[in-house]
Write a protein that holds these residues in place. Structure first.
Motif, mmCIF file in Angstrom:
data_model
loop_
_atom_site.group_PDB
_atom_site.id
_atom_site.type_symbol
_atom_site.label_atom_id
_atom_site.label_comp_id
_atom_site.label_asym_id
_atom_site.label_seq_id
_atom_site.Cartn_x
_atom_site.Cartn_y
_atom_site.Cartn_z
ATOM 1 N N VAL A 134 -13.819 38.961 5.132
ATOM 2 C CA VAL A 134 -12.989 40.393 5.013
ATOM 3 C C VAL A 134 -12.609 39.875 3.258
ATOM 4 N N GLN A 135 -13.335 38.762 3.737
ATOM 5 C CA GLN A 135 -12.245 38.458 2.011
ATOM 6 C C GLN A 135 -13.166 37.388 1.251
ATOM 7 N N GLY A 136 -14.200 37.315 0.035
ATOM 8 C CA GLY A 136 -15.085 35.738 -0.433
ATOM 9 C C GLY A 136 -16.517 36.101 0.802
ATOM 10 N N ARG A 137 -16.813 35.335 0.332
ATOM 11 C CA ARG A 137 -18.031 34.608 1.473
ATOM 12 C C ARG A 137 -18.155 33.543 2.810
ATOM 13 N N GLY A 138 -19.542 33.703 3.135
ATOM 14 C CA GLY A 138 -19.098 33.100 4.500
ATOM 15 C C GLY A 138 -19.742 31.417 3.871
ATOM 16 N N LEU A 139 -20.603 30.481 4.214
ATOM 17 C CA LEU A 139 -20.920 29.536 4.254
ATOM 18 C C LEU A 139 -22.459 29.798 4.365
ATOM 19 N N THR A 140 -22.542 28.984 3.365
ATOM 20 C CA THR A 140 -24.757 29.515 3.038
ATOM 21 C C THR A 140 -25.196 27.589 3.860
ATOM 22 N N PHE A 141 -26.146 28.408 3.193
ATOM 23 C CA PHE A 141 -27.615 26.492 3.614
ATOM 24 C C PHE A 141 -27.614 25.741 2.714
ATOM 25 N N ILE A 142 -26.681 26.128 1.239
ATOM 26 C CA ILE A 142 -26.464 25.355 -0.024
ATOM 27 C C ILE A 142 -25.984 24.017 1.094
ATOM 28 N N SER A 147 -23.674 19.457 2.959
ATOM 29 C CA SER A 147 -22.701 19.057 3.478
ATOM 30 C C SER A 147 -21.616 18.647 2.593
ATOM 31 N N THR A 148 -21.525 20.569 2.053
ATOM 32 C CA THR A 148 -20.297 20.360 1.200
ATOM 33 C C THR A 148 -19.131 20.415 1.798
ATOM 34 N N TYR A 149 -17.865 20.513 0.877
ATOM 35 C CA TYR A 149 -16.303 20.470 1.534
ATOM 36 C C TYR A 149 -15.426 21.588 1.239
ATOM 37 N N VAL A 150 -16.084 23.040 1.494
ATOM 38 C CA VAL A 150 -15.844 23.953 1.457
ATOM 39 C C VAL A 150 -14.979 24.681 2.917
ATOM 40 N N CYS A 151 -14.830 26.003 3.125
ATOM 41 C CA CYS A 151 -13.859 26.410 4.265
ATOM 42 C C CYS A 151 -14.401 27.736 4.114
ATOM 43 N N VAL A 152 -14.383 28.769 5.533
ATOM 44 C CA VAL A 152 -13.984 30.056 5.909
ATOM 45 C C VAL A 152 -12.422 29.977 6.894
ATOM 46 N N ILE A 153 -11.074 30.277 5.786
ATOM 47 C CA ILE A 153 -10.315 30.382 6.924
ATOM 48 C C ILE A 153 -9.680 31.780 7.664
ATOM 49 N N SER A 154 -9.271 32.028 8.928
ATOM 50 C CA SER A 154 -8.982 32.748 9.567
ATOM 51 C C SER A 154 -7.574 33.711 9.012
ATOM 52 N N GLN A 155 -7.050 34.637 9.962
ATOM 53 C CA GLN A 155 -6.164 35.745 9.105
ATOM 54 C C GLN A 155 -4.633 35.286 9.771
ATOM 55 N N PRO A 167 -5.618 33.357 -0.805
ATOM 56 C CA PRO A 167 -6.397 32.352 -0.663
ATOM 57 C C PRO A 167 -7.629 31.444 -1.547
ATOM 58 N N ILE A 168 -8.354 32.049 -1.504
ATOM 59 C CA ILE A 168 -9.853 32.070 -2.105
ATOM 60 C C ILE A 168 -9.862 31.256 -3.334
ATOM 61 N N GLY A 169 -10.023 30.314 -3.844
ATOM 62 C CA GLY A 169 -10.422 29.259 -4.758
ATOM 63 C C GLY A 169 -9.021 27.748 -3.875
ATOM 64 N N GLU A 170 -7.969 28.470 -3.597
ATOM 65 C CA GLU A 170 -7.488 27.202 -3.146
ATOM 66 C C GLU A 170 -8.190 26.185 -2.217
ATOM 67 N N THR A 171 -6.687 25.175 -2.155
ATOM 68 C CA THR A 171 -7.115 23.597 -1.601
ATOM 69 C C THR A 171 -6.645 23.496 -0.178
ATOM 70 N N ILE A 172 -6.965 23.804 1.153
ATOM 71 C CA ILE A 172 -6.816 22.753 2.170
ATOM 72 C C ILE A 172 -6.744 21.208 1.995
ATOM 73 N N THR A 180 -12.410 23.340 -0.443
ATOM 74 C CA THR A 180 -12.146 24.801 -1.059
ATOM 75 C C THR A 180 -11.782 25.635 -0.372
ATOM 76 N N ILE A 181 -10.926 26.362 0.020
ATOM 77 C CA ILE A 181 -11.884 27.813 -0.007
ATOM 78 C C ILE A 181 -12.564 28.703 -0.475
ATOM 79 N N VAL A 182 -13.257 29.316 0.218
ATOM 80 C CA VAL A 182 -14.551 30.259 -0.288
ATOM 81 C C VAL A 182 -14.267 31.485 0.536
ATOM 82 N N GLY A 183 -13.830 32.174 1.794
ATOM 83 C CA GLY A 183 -13.436 32.633 2.247
ATOM 84 C C GLY A 183 -12.570 32.848 3.750
ATOM 85 N N ARG A 184 -12.512 34.097 4.322
ATOM 86 C CA ARG A 184 -11.103 34.620 4.981
ATOM 87 C C ARG A 184 -12.400 35.724 6.103
ATOM 88 N N TYR A 185 -12.057 35.109 7.235
ATOM 89 C CA TYR A 185 -11.886 35.915 8.219
ATOM 90 C C TYR A 185 -10.943 36.393 9.095
#
Length: 399
Positions: A134-142, A147-155, A167-172, A180-185
């Motif tokens: 619902v915001q940002g993007r999901g994970l990609t094949f890249i 093995s990147t350190y990105v994530c998608v978080i829940s509402q 939250p997009i761009g923030e670090t948890i 790094t947060i790239v999306g929200r679902y």
């Protein structure tokens, strides 16, 4: 025929008069029947609603999917990314989404939460469930390949950590590592059949990254998405053949579950649960039946003179017995009908509270009413027979 109808009408009127003349005792007697029927109706109807909701959820989440759980063997404990590629290349398979669970805590700044969950998924998971973001993007094949350190978080995690903040761009930190947060679902979107078994994760990271954190190069659970129109049973057989080759034909290394088999199992479980609860609730009906018997025995004692007078005027034992049996039957049926009404009302309220659909279960109503009728007849028979066998002279002398 007319004479019998008139006698029946008068018998019903006399039975109702006797019930009204003993309001408190009649109410306490039918209360047991009413509670028993109400319990049966409430439990069966509520379980039917919950079962229907679960079944529809299974159907919506599991259309065209199979879930594979790997127990492994002594030589091979799980599936490597290369093994997953073998499954993905099968004719009936559209794609594969592994699941790798992560332990540890999730934190943002000074806010630390230990009850949150993290899971590793791949890019295909987000392609198959594209509506969940619902915001940002999901994970990609890249992300998978590197093995990147990105994530998608829940509402829920957004509400916990980022209330009023984008939250997009923030670090948890997950397990002490920065992501790094790239999306929200939304948790109710997508999910697929794997969410039934693994639960909805608060944080989703690339599965290759999760494997690295767990110091492992194998996965033990994955979801298989079938091509449109593919037969699930044939696909399951095809997957099992491929898995047998991967595990060198060793026994009990994996299980492949289709949504149809899972849904059938759930239906059997809910049917058994419904029957068990109805059986337990029926005990209250037996207690109510004992109450009816007690009241009718008391009524026979109180109306001894009336019985003696009726017999002296020519009433036969069958008529006396029918009179008292009818009174017991009516008392039980009144309690049963009240129990049906209150049971449906209570079931509707429970379904609203539980967030499930209310299902009008005609079988449960017939069961409740039928139980009431049977209880009224069975427990009213002995007092009615006692009344019919009274000696008219002894009855009049006792009065």
């Amino acid at each position: 025929m007319r004479k019998k109808f008139i006698m029946l009408r008068e018998s019903v009127a006399m039975a109702l008069d006797n019930i009204r003349n003993n309001k408190v005792r009649s109410f306490l007697t039918l209360l047991g029947i009413m509670i028993g029927v109400m319990a049966v109706i409430t439990l069966i109807t509520t379980v039917s609603g919950v079962s229907g909701t679960i079944s529809s959820s299974f159907s919506s989440m599991g259309v065209g999917t199979l879930t594979v759980s790997v127990t492994g063997s002594d030589l091979k404990t799980g599936m490597t990314p290369e093994d997953l590629e073998v499954i993905s290349a099968l004719e009936s398979v559209d794609g594969v989404s592994p699941t790798v669970n992560l332990g540890g805590r999730v934190s943002y700044g000074k806010n630390v939460q230990t009850g949150k969950t993290a899971s590793g998924k791949n890019a295909y998971y987000f392609q198959a469930n594209e509506d969940m973001i619902v915001q940002g993007r999901g994970l990609t094949f890249i992300d998978d390949d590197n093995s990147t350190y990105v994530c998608v978080i829940s509402q829920d995690l957004v509400d916990e950590f980022f209330l009023g903040v984008n939250p997009i761009g923030e670090t948890i930190y997950v397990s002490g590592l920065p992501f790094t947060i790239v999306g929200r679902y939304e948790e109710d979107s997508g999910g697929g059949v794997s969410s039934i078994f693994m639960g909805s994760a608060d944080v989703i990271v690339p599965y290759t990254t999760a494997m690295k954190i767990n110091n492992s190069d194998e996965v033990t659970s994955f979801t298989v998405y079938l091509k449109e129109g593919a037969d699930s049973e044939a696909a399951a057989s095809e997957i099992e053949d491929a898995m047998d080759k991967i595990f060198d034909y060793e026994d009990d290394c994996f299980t492949v579950a289709s949504m149809e088999s899972i849904e059938d199992t759930m239906k059997n479980m809910t049917t058994m649960l419904s029957s068990l609860l109805a059986g337990i609730a029926s005990i209250a009906l037996l207690v109510g039946g004992i109450g009816i018997m007690n009241m009718m025995l008391t009524t026979v004692t109180e109306r001894t003179a009336e019985i003696g007078l009726k017999k002296a005027l020519g009433a036969v034992p069958g008529q006396i017995q029918s009179q008292f049996l009818l009174e017991s039957f009516l008392l039980s049926m009144i309690g049963g009908l009240l129990g049906v009404l209150f049971g449906l009302a209570l079931s509707f309220i429970l379904c609203q509270v539980l967030g499930t659909s209310f299902v009008f279960n005609g079988g449960a109503i017939l069961l409740g009413v039928g139980f009431s009728a049977v209880v009224g007849i069975i427990f009213g028979w002995a007092p009615a027979r006692k009344a019919s066998r009274l000696n008219p002279i002894d009855a009049l002398r006792a009065a």
